[in-house]
Design a protein around this motif. Structure first.
Motif, PDB file in Angstrom:
ATOM      1  N   ALA A   1       0.922  -1.166  -0.153  1.00 45.85           N
ATOM      2  CA  ALA A   1       0.008   0.083   0.126  1.00 45.85           C
ATOM      3  C   ALA A   1       0.740   1.346  -0.015  1.00 45.85           C
ATOM      4  CB  ALA A   1      -0.850   0.042   1.388  1.00 45.85           C
ATOM      5  N   TYR A   2       2.034   1.292   0.774  1.00 43.64           N
ATOM      6  CA  TYR A   2       2.894   2.314   0.725  1.00 43.64           C
ATOM      7  C   TYR A   2       3.554   2.328  -0.503  1.00 43.64           C
ATOM      8  CZ  TYR A   2       6.275   5.847   2.537  1.00 43.64           C
ATOM      9  OH  TYR A   2       6.945   6.959   2.949  1.00 43.64           O
ATOM     10  N   ALA A   3       3.881   1.456  -0.891  1.00 41.28           N
ATOM     11  CA  ALA A   3       4.517   1.309  -2.396  1.00 41.28           C
ATOM     12  C   ALA A   3       3.547   2.179  -3.287  1.00 41.28           C
ATOM     13  CB  ALA A   3       5.081  -0.036  -2.858  1.00 41.28           C
ATOM     14  N   GLU A   4       2.522   1.462  -3.435  1.00 38.62           N
ATOM     15  CA  GLU A   4       1.573   1.955  -4.400  1.00 38.62           C
ATOM     16  C   GLU A   4       1.286   3.482  -4.189  1.00 38.62           C
ATOM     17  OE1 GLU A   4      -1.369   2.488  -7.364  1.00 38.62           O
ATOM     18  OE2 GLU A   4      -0.027   0.696  -6.948  1.00 38.62           O
ATOM     19  N   LEU A   5       1.254   4.077  -3.076  1.00 34.93           N
ATOM     20  CA  LEU A   5       1.175   5.631  -2.916  1.00 34.93           C
ATOM     21  C   LEU A   5       2.310   6.351  -3.334  1.00 34.93           C
ATOM     22  CD1 LEU A   5      -0.817   7.506  -1.077  1.00 34.93           C
ATOM     23  CD2 LEU A   5       1.307   7.316   0.744  1.00 34.93           C
ATOM     24  N   GLN A   6       3.359   5.768  -3.591  1.00 30.73           N
ATOM     25  CA  GLN A   6       4.527   6.365  -4.359  1.00 30.73           C
ATOM     26  C   GLN A   6       4.790   6.345  -5.605  1.00 30.73           C
ATOM     27  OE1 GLN A   6       8.100   6.442  -1.627  1.00 30.73           O
ATOM     28  NE2 GLN A   6       7.112   4.656  -0.524  1.00 30.73           N
ATOM     29  N   VAL A   7       3.951   5.477  -6.315  1.00 27.24           N
ATOM     30  CA  VAL A   7       4.202   5.071  -7.753  1.00 27.24           C
ATOM     31  C   VAL A   7       3.923   6.321  -8.356  1.00 27.24           C
ATOM     32  CG1 VAL A   7       2.822   3.993  -9.720  1.00 27.24           C
ATOM     33  CG2 VAL A   7       3.564   2.559  -7.565  1.00 27.24           C
ATOM     34  N   ARG A   8       2.925   7.194  -8.218  1.00 28.12           N
ATOM     35  CA  ARG A   8       2.712   8.343  -9.323  1.00 28.12           C
ATOM     36  C   ARG A   8       4.013   9.376  -9.149  1.00 28.12           C
ATOM     37  NH1 ARG A   8       1.883  13.309  -8.646  1.00 28.12           N
ATOM     38  NH2 ARG A   8       1.781  12.965  -6.453  1.00 28.12           N
ATOM     39  N   ARG A   9       4.354   9.514  -7.977  1.00 25.98           N
ATOM     40  CA  ARG A   9       5.614  10.541  -7.756  1.00 25.98           C
ATOM     41  C   ARG A   9       6.781   9.940  -8.370  1.00 25.98           C
ATOM     42  NH1 ARG A   9       9.435   9.119  -4.131  1.00 25.98           N
ATOM     43  NH2 ARG A   9       8.010   8.763  -2.529  1.00 25.98           N
ATOM     44  N   VAL A  10       7.217   8.741  -8.255  1.00 21.19           N
ATOM     45  CA  VAL A  10       8.329   8.453  -8.795  1.00 21.19           C
ATOM     46  C   VAL A  10       8.367   8.258 -10.350  1.00 21.19           C
ATOM     47  CG1 VAL A  10       9.617   6.375  -8.925  1.00 21.19           C
ATOM     48  CG2 VAL A  10       9.062   7.076  -6.945  1.00 21.19           C
ATOM     49  N   ALA A  11       6.980   8.049 -10.848  1.00 21.79           N
ATOM     50  CA  ALA A  11       6.965   7.729 -12.379  1.00 21.79           C
ATOM     51  C   ALA A  11       7.125   9.271 -12.885  1.00 21.79           C
ATOM     52  CB  ALA A  11       5.517   7.223 -12.710  1.00 21.79           C
ATOM     53  N   GLU A  12       6.531  10.168 -12.216  1.00 25.38           N
ATOM     54  CA  GLU A  12       6.561  11.599 -12.649  1.00 25.38           C
ATOM     55  C   GLU A  12       7.916  12.084 -12.721  1.00 25.38           C
ATOM     56  OE1 GLU A  12       4.831  15.380 -10.895  1.00 25.38           O
ATOM     57  OE2 GLU A  12       3.260  14.438 -11.867  1.00 25.38           O
ATOM     58  N   ALA A  13       8.759  11.806 -11.393  1.00 24.00           N
ATOM     59  CA  ALA A  13      10.096  12.255 -11.274  1.00 24.00           C
ATOM     60  C   ALA A  13      11.071  11.630 -12.382  1.00 24.00           C
ATOM     61  CB  ALA A  13      10.635  11.956  -9.919  1.00 24.00           C
ATOM     62  N   ARG A  14      10.836  10.431 -12.655  1.00 27.18           N
ATOM     63  CA  ARG A  14      11.701   9.659 -13.773  1.00 27.18           C
ATOM     64  C   ARG A  14      11.263   9.701 -15.079  1.00 27.18           C
ATOM     65  NH1 ARG A  14      15.482   5.993 -11.624  1.00 27.18           N
ATOM     66  NH2 ARG A  14      15.774   6.106  -9.396  1.00 27.18           N
ATOM     67  N   GLY A  15      10.071  10.345 -15.452  1.00 28.73           N
ATOM     68  CA  GLY A  15       9.635  10.207 -16.721  1.00 28.73           C
ATOM     69  C   GLY A  15       9.377   8.953 -17.359  1.00 28.73           C
ATOM     70  N   LEU A  16       8.705   8.091 -16.459  1.00 31.06           N
ATOM     71  CA  LEU A  16       8.286   6.971 -16.403  1.00 31.06           C
ATOM     72  C   LEU A  16       6.862   6.826 -16.528  1.00 31.06           C
ATOM     73  CD1 LEU A  16      10.857   4.759 -14.574  1.00 31.06           C
ATOM     74  CD2 LEU A  16      10.911   5.074 -17.032  1.00 31.06           C
ATOM     75  N   THR A  17       6.171   5.709 -17.169  1.00 28.35           N
ATOM     76  CA  THR A  17       4.740   5.565 -17.018  1.00 28.35           C
ATOM     77  C   THR A  17       4.320   4.846 -15.582  1.00 28.35           C
ATOM     78  OG1 THR A  17       4.845   3.113 -18.078  1.00 28.35           O
ATOM     79  CG2 THR A  17       4.528   5.147 -19.335  1.00 28.35           C
ATOM     80  N   GLU A  18       3.201   5.204 -15.212  1.00 33.97           N
ATOM     81  CA  GLU A  18       3.035   4.575 -13.756  1.00 33.97           C
ATOM     82  C   GLU A  18       2.788   2.936 -13.676  1.00 33.97           C
ATOM     83  OE1 GLU A  18      -0.473   6.317 -11.841  1.00 33.97           O
ATOM     84  OE2 GLU A  18       0.165   8.055 -12.266  1.00 33.97           O
ATOM     85  N   GLN A  19       2.350   2.608 -14.963  1.00 41.35           N
ATOM     86  CA  GLN A  19       2.446   1.030 -15.190  1.00 41.35           C
ATOM     87  C   GLN A  19       3.856   0.237 -15.146  1.00 41.35           C
ATOM     88  OE1 GLN A  19      -0.578  -0.855 -15.094  1.00 41.35           O
ATOM     89  NE2 GLN A  19       0.894  -2.321 -14.812  1.00 41.35           N
ATOM     90  N   ALA A  20       4.862   1.149 -15.778  1.00 41.77           N
ATOM     91  CA  ALA A  20       6.150   0.644 -15.741  1.00 41.77           C
ATOM     92  C   ALA A  20       6.838   0.523 -14.319  1.00 41.77           C
ATOM     93  CB  ALA A  20       7.154   1.401 -16.488  1.00 41.77           C
ATOM     94  N   VAL A  21       6.299   1.619 -13.243  1.00 44.14           N
ATOM     95  CA  VAL A  21       6.806   1.473 -12.106  1.00 44.14           C
ATOM     96  C   VAL A  21       6.052   0.524 -11.295  1.00 44.14           C
ATOM     97  CG1 VAL A  21       7.070   3.019 -10.203  1.00 44.14           C
ATOM     98  CG2 VAL A  21       7.541   3.913 -12.368  1.00 44.14           C
ATOM     99  N   ARG A  22       4.863   0.224 -11.547  1.00 46.37           N
ATOM    100  CA  ARG A  22       3.847  -0.366 -11.083  1.00 46.37           C
ATOM    101  C   ARG A  22       4.323  -2.030 -11.090  1.00 46.37           C
ATOM    102  NH1 ARG A  22      -0.316   1.850 -12.152  1.00 46.37           N
ATOM    103  NH2 ARG A  22      -0.666   3.045 -10.023  1.00 46.37           N
ATOM    104  N   ASP A  23       4.699  -1.943 -12.256  1.00 51.28           N
ATOM    105  CA  ASP A  23       5.270  -3.665 -12.490  1.00 51.28           C
ATOM    106  C   ASP A  23       6.570  -3.632 -11.684  1.00 51.28           C
ATOM    107  OD1 ASP A  23       3.379  -4.043 -14.408  1.00 51.28           O
ATOM    108  OD2 ASP A  23       4.587  -3.480 -16.172  1.00 51.28           O
ATOM    109  N   LEU A  24       7.397  -2.916 -11.471  1.00 52.27           N
ATOM    110  CA  LEU A  24       8.612  -3.023 -10.782  1.00 52.27           C
ATOM    111  C   LEU A  24       8.385  -3.272  -9.225  1.00 52.27           C
ATOM    112  CD1 LEU A  24      11.107  -0.304 -12.219  1.00 52.27           C
ATOM    113  CD2 LEU A  24      11.277  -2.685 -12.432  1.00 52.27           C
ATOM    114  N   VAL A  25       7.271  -2.457  -8.793  1.00 53.62           N
ATOM    115  CA  VAL A  25       6.752  -2.670  -7.454  1.00 53.62           C
ATOM    116  C   VAL A  25       6.319  -4.189  -7.343  1.00 53.62           C
ATOM    117  CG1 VAL A  25       4.923  -1.930  -5.782  1.00 53.62           C
ATOM    118  CG2 VAL A  25       6.140  -0.210  -7.142  1.00 53.62           C
ATOM    119  N   ARG A  26       5.573  -4.759  -8.208  1.00 57.64           N
ATOM    120  CA  ARG A  26       5.062  -6.164  -8.349  1.00 57.64           C
ATOM    121  C   ARG A  26       6.247  -7.097  -8.285  1.00 57.64           C
ATOM    122  NH1 ARG A  26       2.121  -5.743 -12.436  1.00 57.64           N
ATOM    123  NH2 ARG A  26       0.534  -4.837 -11.491  1.00 57.64           N
ATOM    124  N   SER A  27       7.445  -6.848  -9.005  1.00 59.14           N
ATOM    125  CA  SER A  27       8.529  -7.746  -9.043  1.00 59.14           C
ATOM    126  C   SER A  27       9.391  -7.620  -7.813  1.00 59.14           C
ATOM    127  CB  SER A  27       9.579  -7.535 -10.198  1.00 59.14           C
ATOM    128  OG  SER A  27      10.073  -6.142 -10.114  1.00 59.14           O
TER     129      SER A  27
END
Length: 203
Positions: free
Chosen positions: A148-174
């Motif tokens: 839950a805490y990781a999911e909360l941070q997905v949008r911010r990390v994706a935006e800071a790195r210029g990545l899609t939220e789905q790409a970051v979410r896939d890394l969280v899952r892994s």
């Protein structure tokens, strides 16, 4: 003289037994266990070290660390760990909890301060900040956060790195580990491994 003659044999036996047990239990047994540990659980025996892509050791999968700048401000391009009460933060030599009760005014104030800071940093409602983002673990060295805490941070990390939220979410899952034995504990996300995966993706 008779007493001395009967005492010395017993003493020699005791000394020999002590020497044999010292070699067996003080040298042989530790070497055996170390060997078994290296063969069967090599990574754990060596401290569960985590290496970057270039092979350098960047930490341990068992000990958390901060992802902040020189002033202690959280870096927006990295997932943030849970708070730490160990020394100045994740100090393995000062492992400890806060030992404050749930109604302690200092703890309540710290939680509310963290809640407001995280909500502002993530751009979310304070009510959405999960508990592990607000409280330190019992050891102060916890390397994991909740999904839950990781999911909360997905949008911010994706935006800071210029990545899609789905790409970051896939890394969280892994980087998410399930319950031990399928039913013990809760799923967790190892923050160091996740951030290294992020750096690898960016590279």
């Amino acid at each position: 003289m008779s007493s001395a003659r009967t005492t010395w044999p017993h003493l020699r036996v005791a000394v020999r037994a002590m020497l044999v047990l010292t070699v067996v239990l003080g040298v042989g047994y530790p070497l055996l266990i170390t060997g078994v540990g290296q063969v069967a659980f090599g990574a754990q025996a060596d401290g569960s070290t985590v290496r970057a892509a270039d092979g350098t050791v960047v930490g341990s999968a068992l000990i958390g660390q901060s992802f902040t700048d020189a002033d202690g401000n959280p870096l927006p391009e990295y997932f943030q760990s849970r708070p730490s009460a160990a020394g100045d933060g994740y100090d393995a030599a000062a492992s400890s909890g806060s030992n404050l009760g749930p109604e302690n005014p200092d703890l309540v104030a710290a939680i509310e301060e963290r809640r407001a800071a995280i909500a502002a940093f993530e751009g979310v409602d304070p009510a959405d900040v999960p508990a592990d983002a607000l409280t330190a673990s019992g050891s102060g060295l916890d390397p994991d956060i909740s999904p839950a805490y990781a999911e909360l941070q997905v949008r911010r990390v994706a935006e800071a790195r210029g990545l899609t939220e789905q790409a970051v979410r896939d890394l969280v899952r892994s980087a998410t580990s399930g319950r031990d034995l399928g039913y013990l504990g809760e799923p967790t996300v190892n923050v160091l491994r996740l951030n290294l995966a992020l750096d690898g993706l960016a590279g």
